[in-house]
Design a protein around this motif. Structure first.
Motif, mmCIF file in Angstrom:
data_model
loop_
_atom_site.group_PDB
_atom_site.id
_atom_site.type_symbol
_atom_site.label_atom_id
_atom_site.label_comp_id
_atom_site.label_asym_id
_atom_site.label_seq_id
_atom_site.Cartn_x
_atom_site.Cartn_y
_atom_site.Cartn_z
ATOM 1 N N SER A 25 0.026 29.758 4.038
ATOM 2 C CA SER A 25 0.115 30.987 3.226
ATOM 3 C C SER A 25 -0.258 30.694 1.783
ATOM 4 C CB SER A 25 1.524 31.586 3.310
ATOM 5 O OG SER A 25 1.869 31.880 4.630
ATOM 6 N N VAL A 26 -1.494 30.245 1.600
ATOM 7 C CA VAL A 26 -1.962 29.805 0.279
ATOM 8 C C VAL A 26 -1.802 30.928 -0.743
ATOM 9 C CG1 VAL A 26 -4.010 29.124 -1.010
ATOM 10 C CG2 VAL A 26 -3.540 28.101 1.206
ATOM 11 N N LEU A 27 -1.279 30.578 -1.924
ATOM 12 C CA LEU A 27 -1.127 31.516 -3.037
ATOM 13 C C LEU A 27 -2.170 31.217 -4.095
ATOM 14 C CD1 LEU A 27 2.766 31.300 -3.404
ATOM 15 C CD2 LEU A 27 1.453 32.930 -2.046
ATOM 16 N N LEU A 28 -2.359 32.172 -5.013
ATOM 17 C CA LEU A 28 -3.336 31.974 -6.085
ATOM 18 C C LEU A 28 -2.952 30.779 -6.951
ATOM 19 C CD1 LEU A 28 -4.009 35.670 -7.176
ATOM 20 C CD2 LEU A 28 -5.531 34.162 -5.910
ATOM 21 N N GLU A 29 -1.640 30.596 -7.160
ATOM 22 C CA GLU A 29 -1.225 29.478 -8.017
ATOM 23 C C GLU A 29 -1.393 28.127 -7.342
ATOM 24 O OE1 GLU A 29 2.578 31.807 -6.815
ATOM 25 O OE2 GLU A 29 0.526 32.242 -7.465
ATOM 26 N N ASP A 30 -1.736 28.113 -6.057
ATOM 27 C CA ASP A 30 -2.014 26.843 -5.388
ATOM 28 C C ASP A 30 -3.377 26.286 -5.776
ATOM 29 O OD1 ASP A 30 0.396 26.786 -3.994
ATOM 30 O OD2 ASP A 30 -0.392 28.026 -2.379
ATOM 31 N N GLN A 31 -4.201 27.085 -6.420
ATOM 32 C CA GLN A 31 -5.530 26.606 -6.816
ATOM 33 C C GLN A 31 -5.389 25.470 -7.819
ATOM 34 O OE1 GLN A 31 -8.801 29.398 -7.351
ATOM 35 N NE2 GLN A 31 -9.053 28.649 -9.418
ATOM 36 N N GLY A 32 -6.255 24.506 -7.716
ATOM 37 C CA GLY A 32 -6.222 23.399 -8.659
ATOM 38 C C GLY A 32 -6.881 22.166 -8.073
ATOM 39 N N VAL A 33 -6.732 21.070 -8.784
ATOM 40 C CA VAL A 33 -7.301 19.789 -8.365
ATOM 41 C C VAL A 33 -6.204 18.992 -7.675
ATOM 42 C CG1 VAL A 33 -8.380 17.649 -9.112
ATOM 43 C CG2 VAL A 33 -8.965 19.800 -10.244
ATOM 44 N N TYR A 34 -6.406 18.716 -6.394
ATOM 45 C CA TYR A 34 -5.460 17.918 -5.625
ATOM 46 C C TYR A 34 -6.008 16.497 -5.517
ATOM 47 C CZ TYR A 34 -2.951 22.134 -4.409
ATOM 48 O OH TYR A 34 -2.210 23.286 -4.471
ATOM 49 N N SER A 35 -5.177 15.550 -5.904
ATOM 50 C CA SER A 35 -5.592 14.153 -5.930
ATOM 51 C C SER A 35 -4.754 13.366 -4.941
ATOM 52 C CB SER A 35 -5.419 13.563 -7.335
ATOM 53 O OG SER A 35 -6.075 14.359 -8.292
ATOM 54 N N CYS A 36 -5.442 12.519 -4.201
ATOM 55 C CA CYS A 36 -4.761 11.541 -3.360
ATOM 56 C C CYS A 36 -4.843 10.205 -4.098
ATOM 57 C CB CYS A 36 -5.421 11.470 -1.988
ATOM 58 S SG CYS A 36 -4.699 10.192 -0.928
ATOM 59 N N VAL A 37 -3.700 9.602 -4.358
ATOM 60 C CA VAL A 37 -3.637 8.356 -5.112
ATOM 61 C C VAL A 37 -3.193 7.242 -4.160
ATOM 62 C CG1 VAL A 37 -2.645 7.163 -7.084
ATOM 63 C CG2 VAL A 37 -3.050 9.629 -7.193
ATOM 64 N N ALA A 38 -4.066 6.252 -4.008
ATOM 65 C CA ALA A 38 -3.742 5.083 -3.192
ATOM 66 C C ALA A 38 -3.526 3.906 -4.130
ATOM 67 C CB ALA A 38 -4.873 4.792 -2.204
ATOM 68 N N PHE A 94 0.836 -1.205 0.000
ATOM 69 C CA PHE A 94 0.000 0.000 0.000
ATOM 70 C C PHE A 94 0.876 1.262 0.000
ATOM 71 C CE2 PHE A 94 -2.174 3.399 2.328
ATOM 72 C CZ PHE A 94 -3.290 3.568 1.508
ATOM 73 N N LYS A 95 0.540 2.201 -0.876
ATOM 74 C CA LYS A 95 1.266 3.462 -0.972
ATOM 75 C C LYS A 95 0.274 4.600 -1.190
ATOM 76 C CE LYS A 95 5.551 1.589 -2.943
ATOM 77 N NZ LYS A 95 6.459 1.623 -4.119
ATOM 78 N N LEU A 96 0.634 5.756 -0.652
ATOM 79 C CA LEU A 96 -0.166 6.970 -0.854
ATOM 80 C C LEU A 96 0.720 8.029 -1.490
ATOM 81 C CD1 LEU A 96 -2.384 7.664 2.291
ATOM 82 C CD2 LEU A 96 -3.150 7.169 -0.019
ATOM 83 N N SER A 97 0.159 8.765 -2.420
ATOM 84 C CA SER A 97 0.880 9.889 -3.011
ATOM 85 C C SER A 97 -0.120 10.990 -3.324
ATOM 86 C CB SER A 97 1.624 9.457 -4.282
ATOM 87 O OG SER A 97 0.705 9.005 -5.262
ATOM 88 N N TRP A 98 0.397 12.191 -3.521
ATOM 89 C CA TRP A 98 -0.440 13.363 -3.806
ATOM 90 C C TRP A 98 -0.058 13.934 -5.162
ATOM 91 C CZ3 TRP A 98 -4.477 15.145 -0.871
ATOM 92 C CH2 TRP A 98 -4.596 14.628 0.430
ATOM 93 N N ARG A 99 -1.064 14.423 -5.862
ATOM 94 C CA ARG A 99 -0.830 15.075 -7.158
ATOM 95 C C ARG A 99 -1.584 16.395 -7.204
ATOM 96 N NH1 ARG A 99 -2.070 9.909 -11.132
ATOM 97 N NH2 ARG A 99 -0.319 8.603 -10.467
ATOM 98 N N LYS A 100 -1.041 17.295 -7.961
ATOM 99 C CA LYS A 100 -1.740 18.566 -8.239
ATOM 100 C C LYS A 100 -1.875 18.703 -9.739
ATOM 101 C CE LYS A 100 -1.549 23.575 -7.645
ATOM 102 N NZ LYS A 100 -1.549 23.982 -9.053
ATOM 103 N N ASP A 101 -3.126 18.771 -10.177
ATOM 104 C CA ASP A 101 -3.426 18.890 -11.613
ATOM 105 C C ASP A 101 -2.713 17.798 -12.410
ATOM 106 O OD1 ASP A 101 -4.991 21.120 -11.097
ATOM 107 O OD2 ASP A 101 -3.295 22.488 -11.326
ATOM 108 N N GLY A 102 -2.659 16.595 -11.837
ATOM 109 C CA GLY A 102 -2.082 15.451 -12.532
ATOM 110 C C GLY A 102 -0.602 15.254 -12.330
ATOM 111 N N ASP A 103 0.108 16.254 -11.796
ATOM 112 C CA ASP A 103 1.554 16.135 -11.586
ATOM 113 C C ASP A 103 1.828 15.751 -10.142
ATOM 114 O OD1 ASP A 103 2.032 16.934 -14.210
ATOM 115 O OD2 ASP A 103 2.030 19.055 -13.669
#
Length: 1171
Positions: free
Chosen positions: A596-609, A564-573
């Motif tokens: 200190s959230v920035l505007l460029e932090d906006q996006g789709v965050y995915s947790c991949v198991a 089992f592994k977990l990883s995070w992605r932002k906008d697919g990366d």
């Protein structure tokens, strides 16, 4: 894809299919088969700097193939030269770079053979280049006349392309090139006409061969340019040159292509290659080159020209580029043309290639071979590397097809098809394997597979058989083939189980059979629980600069925990595991924290198991909220004198819609660089009609507002100036202020800069006495006040103020009523009476001053009083005045804090803003007796086992004739339990001690002493003590007074008391203020407890002498008093605060009676405790 679990050795098939369904299974090497070429070299260059050169040829087959080579179509013995190194069971050989290797240049072909047939490779060309060199030669100088055309030939040596040619001088500086001087594609340097500046002796041609890492240089060439010999008669050199030019002028002549080539020529180019057409002309003046396509149109993408228009270049040539192109060289003397007929050809390409395969005995064979090219390629068939002899071949053969019927085992062979034209040769091979064998299952027996619920499972059964085998799958002990809709059997034997369930676990068998035989294998399938995943919060909305924590919650099968592994992605990366951006983004396995959230932090965050069997992904859309971006592109339109339309483009709203837009303006005359709000418009609007004032040089900016906040302002618009006009309004807030009785100062709020409407603003002030004067007095002023003197005291005036500028007057102003300067009242209140409420409080009443005697606005009344004598001892007192003020039209007031049993005098006066009027006649009144104050102390003089002797001091103030004392006592203990309260009346008012008997031994008592008058008893002084036990003869104080610790304790208490008294004395001299509650505690007055609704004024001593207390008088001066009373502040604001009935509460202080005695530290007064 299959994976092996290291713990169980299970082969795991994931949910995708590996083998192509249409492709034939490769023949296992254990089965007899024809040779197949698996690897070969292509065209190769033997560079002189390489140590050796490898010519590859590898093949597979059963039996193992043997290898033979041909060179230029003739057999080539690899053992003929010791520099050739070979390998066992391989056709590859290596040529060592020793000595002269030119004899190895040629075209090689590899043949791999076994008893079943022969496979043949494509031709492999080996090029052995020589080292390019310019020949050593002596080049004679060229002598030419001004205006002649010249060609300097380079003639570079041959070498491996690409070839780069440069013309430079001996200092390696490039020879300048232009329309007159240029280099041809062959490398020669052409002069359309020479000039004297072209004379030099170091024209050098350099040829560079990058692949050979070589640059060679031709011997320098000399060019001498001289003027015409018969032009020497001219007296001026410039005139000679001009005359020479005139003599040499001529129309263009093409040097490339040469005139000998005629007016046209043919050019062939390979499809996909580069077309280069070149025209170079000589002439004087220098000719200009242009290109057109005579037949058809030029390519859509305009072809580029190079070399100053002398070369036409077309990349990636297609059939559409075929046609006739014309170049034209022109100058004022004429023109020359040449046409190029371009033909596009291409090497052979396959339309259909022969495809071999596995054939069973008795079947038929058809092989097709078709190719295209320009010119059309020729087709040649070969069998096992040799041309087919149609006379002996038992099948049918034609240019594009070979066919055989009723195949037998001996028909196994390798068929080759070659397509050739002048641009190249292509080869295709087809292995025809005729076999007759029982099924072979290539998949190992007993494989273990696993997948998760809901996914597909693939159980493999790779089979090789000839003839083809029938395949079926069974489960567990059943002999029935699996045929439900969830099962699918592919042609290669693989079984797919769709949408698996737990009950699909078990043992499976794959059966394969043909006419030669049959076989089977088993496979085991395990079904695991699918992984589940949730990301919280789901779609968070976060303000910029705030923080967000995303949490990933997963459930997975316990058998898969090791994978089992977990990883995070932002906008697919994928996001790196370690913290990023200096720790601003932190990943910690199942959490993602962004500070200190920035505007460029906006996006789709995915947790991949992911596990060894499945991968699942859960998403959260992070929306970052921020203030809008500033509006842009401000434009002004619809210009009017009093309005203009402003339009803009809204900036990004950053996920929070714009609620409104604020339009601000700045004018550069009155308040430059100060921005003021003009109007607001709804958020969806991007245009607004702005109301403007005359005589203002505006510029505008826009601020957008959303739920997060305000944007930065936009860039300012262009300035817009409105013309002047007469004022639109008059000043407001007109009022009269005066400091002298016979003066009237009229004041008003000046107009704002944007209300002036034009230059020369002034104020026209008009006034007249109301009801007396009919004509207006007028004066024009620039400031916003006007002072008029010598007017009657406090009379009403009608006042008007009108705005005037150079363009006219404002509207007719309204009339305001104001009064001239005030004076103090000239009459005193009358009918002053005093009603005694209790020993410390009286009520004063009076009749008001007639209105015509006030001479101003009546601010209120002031009550003054002072003590004249004490009723206790009859002594007279120095008058020490106090006062309270009562605001407004009040006709009564309460005077608190009086000393009981005393005589007072009291006066009342009215006051205006100018000051106090005359006082009324004084009224004498007396205060009755009150209760005494607390005795100064209570001490225990002696303790016995059943009695005690008490001593006390006189009260601080008797407040009347003492009638005696009340002595009280009660039993107390450490648990706060108390006994009954006992009373002893001491009728002797002179007694200051008492012996109390009848007490219990070894018992703690609390004692109280109160002083009494006819009015009642005051607060008690207290003390506590413990009676002695049986047999103890000395008192408590006698028993401990000689102890060292007791003496030290008493000394410490004395020092601490002295320190506290000093601090209190200093604070009182600084003028502290105390609450009414504190005063009541210090001066108890039972009679005053019932007076809850009365109203108090502002109280003050009238004498300005240094005393212990301090207070604020009406006019703000600090007064001092010697009264021992606390200072009680009743005030609110300047005059004090009002009670619910409108009465005024001020600050008061009393005077200390001269005959009173100071307190000397008595115990704090407390109420008796009742059991």
């Amino acid at each position: 894809m299959e994976m092996l679990l290291s713990t169980k050795g299970i082969t795991i098939c994931l949910f995708f299919f590996v083998l192509s369904l249409a492709a034939a299974i490769e023949i296992p090497l254990s089965v007899s088969q024809l040779p197949t070429i698996t690897e070969q070299s292509h065209a190769q260059v033997a560079y002189p700097f390489d140590e050796d050169f490898t010519i590859k040829c590898e093949a597979r087959g059963n039996p193992q193939p043997t290898f033979n080579w041909t060179k230029d179509g003739k057999p080539f013995d690899l053992s003929s030269d010791p520099r050739i190194v070979t390998s066992n069971n391989s056709g590859t050989f290596v040529i060592q770079n020793r000595g002269i290797i030119n004899n190895f240049q040629g075209k090689y072909r590899c043949f791999a053979s076994n008893v079943l047939g022969t496979a043949m490779s494509e031709e492999i060309e080996l090029i052995v280049p020589s080292v390019p060199k310019f020949p050593k030669e002596k080049i004679e100088p060229l002598d030419v006349e001004h205006g002649d055309s010249v060609i300097l030939h380079c003639n570079p040596p041959k070498g491996i392309p690409p070839l780069h040619i440069y013309w430079m001088n001996i200092d390696l500086q490039h020879i300048p090139q232009d329309e007159r001087v240029s280099m041809s594609l062959e490398g020669d340097l052409y002069f359309a006409n020479v000039e004297e500046s072209d004379s030099r002796s170091d024209y050098c041609c350099f040829a560079a061969f990058p692949r050979l890492r070589t640059i060679v240089q031709k011997m320098p060439m000399t060019l001498k340019v001289s003027r015409l010999k018969h032009a020497n008669d001219s007296g001026s050199p410039n005139a000679a040159v001009t005359k020479a030019n005139f003599i040499k002028e001529r129309k263009p002549k093409l040097l490339i292509p040469p005139e000998s080539a005629g007016s046209s020529s043919s050019v062939t180019v390979i499809k996909g290659g580069v077309l280069l057409l070149e025209c170079i002309a000589e002439g004087l003046p220098t000719p200009h080159l242009s290109w057109v396509k005579v037949t058809g149109n030029m390519p859509k993408d305009e072809p580029e020209t190079e070399n100053f228009g002398k070369t036409l270049k077309i990349d990636q040539v297609t059939a559409a580029d075929e046609g006739t192109y014309q170049c034209t060289a022109s100058n004022p003397m004429g023109r020359a043309r040449h046409e190029f007929h371009v033909r596009v050809e291409e090497p052979p390409q396959w339309l259909k290639k022969p495809e071999g395969g596995v054939y069973s005995v008795g079947t038929n064979l058809v092989l097709l071979c078709e190719a295209i090219g320009n010119p059309e390629p020729s087709i040649q068939w070969k069998l096992n590397g040799k041309p087919i002899d149609g006379r002996t071949f038992r099948g049918r053969i034609s240019t594009r097809e070979i066919s055989l019927t009723n195949l037998q085992l001996q028909d196994s062979a390798v068929f080759q098809c070659e397509a050739t034209n002048k641009h190249g040769t292509i080869l295709a091979s087809a292995n025809v394997n005729v076999l007759n064998i029982a099924p072979l299952i290539l998949t190992p027996d007993g494989e273990n597979y696993a997948t998760v619920v809901g996914y597909s499972a693939f159980l493999h059964c790779d089979i090789f058989a000839s003839p083809a085998a029938d395949v079926r799958w069974t489960k567990d002990d059943s002999i029935e083939p699996l045929s439900a809709f969830r099962y699918e059997l592919y042609k290669n034997g693989t079984l797919e189980i769709r949408d698996t369930k737990k009950e699909d676990s078990g043992s499976y068998a794959c059966w394969a059979a043909n006419s030669v035989g049959k076989t089977a294998i088993t496979a085991n399938l395990d079904i695991r629980d699918a992984t589940k995943l949730v990301v919280t919060p789901k779609n968070p909305r976060v303000l910029k600069s705030h923080s967000i924590l995303l949490k990933c919650q997963a459930e997975y099968d316990s058998h898969l925990k090791h994978s089992f592994k977990l990883s995070w992605r932002k906008d697919g990366d994928e996001l790196p595991v370690n913290s990023t951006e200096g720790g601003r983004i932190i990943l910690d396995r199942d959490t993602l924290f962004i500070s200190s959230v920035l505007l460029e932090d906006q996006g789709v965050y995915s947790c991949v198991a992911s596990t060894a069997l499945d991968t699942i992904e859960a998403e959260a859309q992070l929306i970052v909220l921020d203030v809008p971006d500033p509006p842009e592109d401000l434009q002004l339109s619809e210009n009017q004198n009093r309005s203009v339309r402003l339009s803009w483009k809204a900036g990004a709203s950053h996920n929070s819609p714009v609620n409104e837009s604020i339009i601000e303006f700045e004018e550069n005359h009155w308040e430059p660089e100060t921005w003021q709000e003009l109007i607001r418009v709804p958020g969806n609007d991007t245009t607004a009609l702005l109301p403007l004032s005359p005589y203002v040089n505006y510029q505008f900016r826009v601020v957008s507002v959303n739920a997060v906040g305000r944007s930065q302002p936009s860039k300012p618009s262009l300035r817009y100036a409105t013309p002047p006009a007469a004022p639109d309004k008059n000043p407001e807030n007109i009022r009269v202020e005066a400091s002298e009785p016979n003066e009237m100062v009229m004041k008003w709020e000046p107009l704002k800069p944007t209300e002036r409407n034009g230059p020369g603003l002034e104020y026209k002030v008009s006034w007249r006495q109301r009801g007396v004067e009919t004509d207006w007095n007028e004066e024009l002023v620039k400031k916003h006040s006007l002072s008029v003197r010598n007017v009657p005291t406090f009379v009403p005036y009608e006042i008007k103020v009108q705005a005037v500028n150079n363009l006219g007057s404002g509207p007719e102003p309204n009339i305001t009523i104001g009064y001239s300067g005030e004076d103090v009242p000239d009459a005193a209140p009358s009918g002053v009476t005093v009603d005694v409420v209790n020993s410390t409080l009286v009520k004063v009443s009076w009749f008001g001053i007639p209105r015509d005697r006030v001479r101003g606005h009546l601010r209120g009344y002031k009550v003054n009083w002072w003590k004249t004598r004490s009723m206790l001892d009859g002594k007279r007192h120095h008058p020490e005045k106090h006062f309270l003020t009562f605001v407004g039209e009040r006709k009564y007031g309460m005077i608190p804090g009086l000393e009981p049993f005393s005589e007072f005098r009291l006066t009342v006066s009215g006051f205006t803003s100018r000051g106090d009027g005359p006082e009324s006649s004084s009224v004498v009144f007396e205060t009755p007796e009150g209760v005494p104050e607390q005795p100064r102390f209570l001490r225990i003089l002696n303790f016995d086992k059943d009695s005690v002797t008490l001593s006390w001091g006189l009260p601080k103030k008797a407040n009347g004739h003492l009638t005696g004392y009340i002595l009280q006592y009660q039993i107390i203990n450490e648990t706060h339990e108390v006994g009954a309260l006992s009373n002893v009346s001491v009728a002797n008012r002179s007694a200051l001690s008492w012996h109390l008997a009848g007490l219990s031994p070894s018992t703690k008592y609390k004692f109280y002493i109160k002083a009494c008058t006819a009015k009642g008893c005051g607060k008690a002084a207290t003390e506590e003590g413990l009676t002695l036990a049986q047999g103890t003869y000395a008192g408590i104080y006698e028993g401990i007074s000689t102890q060292g610790w007791f003496i030290g304790l008493m000394c410490a208490i004395a020092l601490l008391t002295l320190l506290l008294l000093t601090i209190c004395f200093v604070r009182r001299n600084k003028g502290g203020k105390y609450s009414v509650k504190e005063k009541e505690d210090l001066h108890p007055d039972p009679e005053a407890q019932s007076i809850k609704d009365e109203i108090f004024g502002e109280y003050s001593d009238s004498d300005e002498k240094p005393l212990k207390g301090s207070l604020q008088s009406l006019n703000g001066d600090i007064k001092a008093t010697g009264s021992a009373d606390s200072l009680v502040d009743y005030g609110e604001g300047e005059h004090g605060m009002f009670n619910e009935d409108g009465s005024f509460i001020g600050a008061y202080s009393g005077s200390k009676e001269k005959g009173s005695v100071e307190s000397t530290g008595s115990s704090t007064a407390t109420f008796p405790l009742h059991a």
